[in-house]
Every structure is written in C-alpha cells, then in structure tokens.
Scaffold this active site. Sequence first.
Site, PDB file in Angstrom:
ATOM      1  N   SER A 185       1.349   8.877  13.132  1.00 48.68           N
ATOM      2  CA  SER A 185       2.807   8.962  13.111  1.00 48.68           C
ATOM      3  C   SER A 185       3.273   9.712  14.350  1.00 48.68           C
ATOM      4  O   SER A 185       2.672  10.717  14.737  1.00 48.68           O
ATOM      5  CB  SER A 185       3.284   9.689  11.848  1.00 48.68           C
ATOM      6  OG  SER A 185       4.652  10.025  11.946  1.00 48.68           O
ATOM      7  N   HIS A 201      -1.504  -1.904 -14.770  1.00 47.44           N
ATOM      8  CA  HIS A 201      -0.094  -1.497 -14.654  1.00 47.44           C
ATOM      9  C   HIS A 201       0.064  -0.345 -13.654  1.00 47.44           C
ATOM     10  O   HIS A 201       1.024   0.429 -13.734  1.00 47.44           O
ATOM     11  CB  HIS A 201       0.490  -1.092 -16.016  1.00 47.44           C
ATOM     12  CG  HIS A 201       0.177  -2.059 -17.109  1.00 47.44           C
ATOM     13  ND1 HIS A 201       0.881  -3.215 -17.317  1.00 47.44           N
ATOM     14  CD2 HIS A 201      -0.818  -2.048 -18.047  1.00 47.44           C
ATOM     15  CE1 HIS A 201       0.366  -3.876 -18.341  1.00 47.44           C
ATOM     16  NE2 HIS A 201      -0.671  -3.199 -18.793  1.00 47.44           N
TER      17      HIS A 201
END
Length: 472
Positions: free
Chosen positions: A313, A183
């Site tokens: 970036s 999960h």
Amino acid sequence: MADHTQDTRIQRTQLQQELEQMQAKSSPAEFDTYQTSLTGRYCSTAMSHLFSQRSRYSTWRKLWLYLAQSEKELGIESITLEALEEMRTHVQLTDFDFETARTEEKRRRHDVMAHVHAFGVVCPSASGIIHYGATSCFVTDNTELILMRDALQIILSRLAKVMRNLSMFALKWKAEPTLAYTHLQPAQLITVGKRAAQWIQDLMFDLQSIEHVRKGLRFRGAQGTTGTQASFLEIFGGDASKCDRLNELLCQKAGFTACYDVSTQTYTRKVDLELANAVAGLGATAQKICGDIRHLAAWKEVEEPFESTQIGSSAMAYKRNPMRSERVYSLSRELISKPINFANTLSDQWLERTLDDSAIRRIDIPEMFLLADAILLGLDNVTDGLVVYPKRIQSRVQEELPFMITESIIMKLVAQGESRQEAHEQIRILSQEAANTVKNEGKPNDLVARIKGTEFFKPIWVELDSMLRPEL
C-alpha cells in the site's frame, strides 16, 4: 537539510532524463494511442503474437496458398508452379505489405480484397488466381478456427501447469487440519490440502470442457458464398467429388480432421458460443479460487507470494495486499461476461449470414483468449508460491475447536441412551453462552469448561480432552 534537498533534485533530474530517453526510443504509438492492458500488461507474448495482425493476415495468405495448391492438385491448369512458389515465399507479411493493404482498404472499403491486392503485388504470377472461387469467409472464418484451436492449446498447457502446482501443494498439506467454512462461518475441520483438492477438481472440469471443444473443432473449408459450393462446382465443371476432395485437402493442410457438415456463408456461430462457455467456465473457477485465497489472507492463514521489496500500500506500509489474486479475480469477472456476447451474435444471425457478427467478434474472440491467458499466468504465479502459516491456522482451530466437537458429543451421548433432541438442546444452550462470552466479553472460548460443569454431560467427561485433537 539543504544537502538532502539537493540530492532529491539531482535524483529527479536523472529520472526526468531517463524518461525522456525512453520516450525518444519508443514509437509514438506506444505513448500517444490507446493500448489494451491485456497485451501491454497482463497476457503472454505467445498469445499476443497469435492474435496479432501479422499472425492473422499471414494465416490468410497460408489459406490462399492451401487453396491454390489444392486446386492445382485437382487439375486447375491456370495455377502455375511459379505462382505457388511466389505465394509460398511471401506468406509472412512485411511492413510494405501492411502499408499496401492499408492504402487499398481505404479505397475499396473491404479488408479481404485489400489483402488480396497486397498479396498479388508481391506475387505477380499468382495475382490472377489468389482467392479463386472463394468468398471472404474462406479466409476470415477458417483463420478464426485455426487461431482458436492454437489458442486453446496454449490455454490447456497453462491450465495443466496450475493444476500441477496445486496438486503438489495439496499433497504437501494434506494432513494439516484447518477450519472449514459454510456460510463463511466456521464449520467442521478439513485440511489445507483438501481445500486445494476442491480447487483442482473444478479446474479438472474446465480442462475436460476445453479439451472437449478443442477436439470438436472442425474446419469451415471452401463452401462458397452460402455453403452450397456453387462457385467450386463451376470451377470443377460440376464434379461434386472434386469439391469434397478439395475440402479434404484443405483440412489436411490446415491440420483439421474434417469440415462442419453444414455451413452457410459462415460456420455456425454456435461453435463460438460453445467454446466461450468452456473458456468462461475457467474464469468462474479462477474467481472462486482467488476469492478463497483472499479470505485466507485476511485471516493470515495462507498468502500468495509477496516479494521482499514489494509494496502492499502506498499509504499503509505494513499491508500485504493480495494484489495477484485481486487481479485474477478482476480479469475473471470480465471473462465470465463474454458468453452473452457470443449468444447474442448467434441468435442475431439472420438466415445465411449478416455482417453484424463481424466487429464484435474481432473484439471478443481475441479478448476471450487474452483474458484466459492472463488469468492462468496469474494463477500459475499465485499457486506456485502459496505461503502457509501452520501456527496461525492451529491457533484459529483451537479458538473454534470446542464448537467443532459438539456433533461428536451428541453422537456419543445418543450411543449411551440419551435423547438426540435433548442432547442437541443442551449443547445449543451452552454453545450460545460460550459464544456470548467470546463476542461480548472478549474472553477465550470456555465451552469445554461449561460442558465439564454440567451434569447432563457427565457420561462423556472423561473423553472430552481426547476429543480436542484437530487431527481427529
């Protein structure tokens, strides 16, 4: 400041000159018409060449040569040795052949007949027997089967390389404890190598599926316009055994074991669907693997290769974005979408054939293999250089390890006579309190201290410290 501005202007001028020189050397089509990103940016030269127009139409010519050779072997006297030699000499298309075919297609609105004419122009002795007895699908369908067979082999080779990379990685890190996640929440520990083994197993399923469909590929052969071989029965004077022998010869020359038992004008499009399902399964696996790597990179546990001069970036200079994994993930999403097109094409083929399978398959068949090729190239690059940060992994393990040993604590208490439900409730309460301390107070996990301070757990106090070993 003035000197810096002047230097910048000089650099810009030099860059502009270099760009102009590049454009002057490049063909206009490279800059002025749309080029697919798959061939221009992502996939290999080998796969691009395989599905190129030159490869496709040269394969048509090979098939016309195979047909003429086989018909000659079966007694068709109108096919001369001179004709066969001319055809053999001109199997590979030249730019002149393409231009001739382009002109003819504009006039005739039929690509196969345009290429029959272009082949006949350079093979005058064979012009009257090229495509003898055949329908268009003799070259189009058989060529697609040949190209897909060869493309599958490229895919299998690349897939084997990725599996080798991950096998070496799994063996190297098989004993490094790391947090597992269910999960997307921390669960019991596994090892870094074991997680890679999970990826390998999925890739093994893909390998087996792709090998299965490749092994099952058959040839369409020479079946006539509706699969009855009527035209070839006419050529061979009603001798059905020669029709069967013709297909045996064609299979031998093209490298297939047999033809499909039943064909209409085409081979059944069920073949394309089965093949697409196998190849698209690889896309699902690749997306799963790269999704895992992206999560691990976010936690700074494992990263894809990152070059010393690479920019993560344009704005945030510190970033190390997993761009390779993101690219594979994105391409995989497109590959996964392909089978629905092949399913619709199969279901929409009326009776013995309709032409609405043509345009979409011209797009989907090459794109499916180009995507798979690009995905595996990306996966090869990523898996061949995965970087592991053991100290970071160990730090994250220690943060969660007190929670990890709670199941073992319950088992030890039950073995000493305590109620399993009561032990579970006691450990649940303390775990929630410790989690609250971590989340709301920003303090370290103090579950072990809480257990040591709770009388209920006294029977296992002496074992607690030895249980806090990740390798266990």
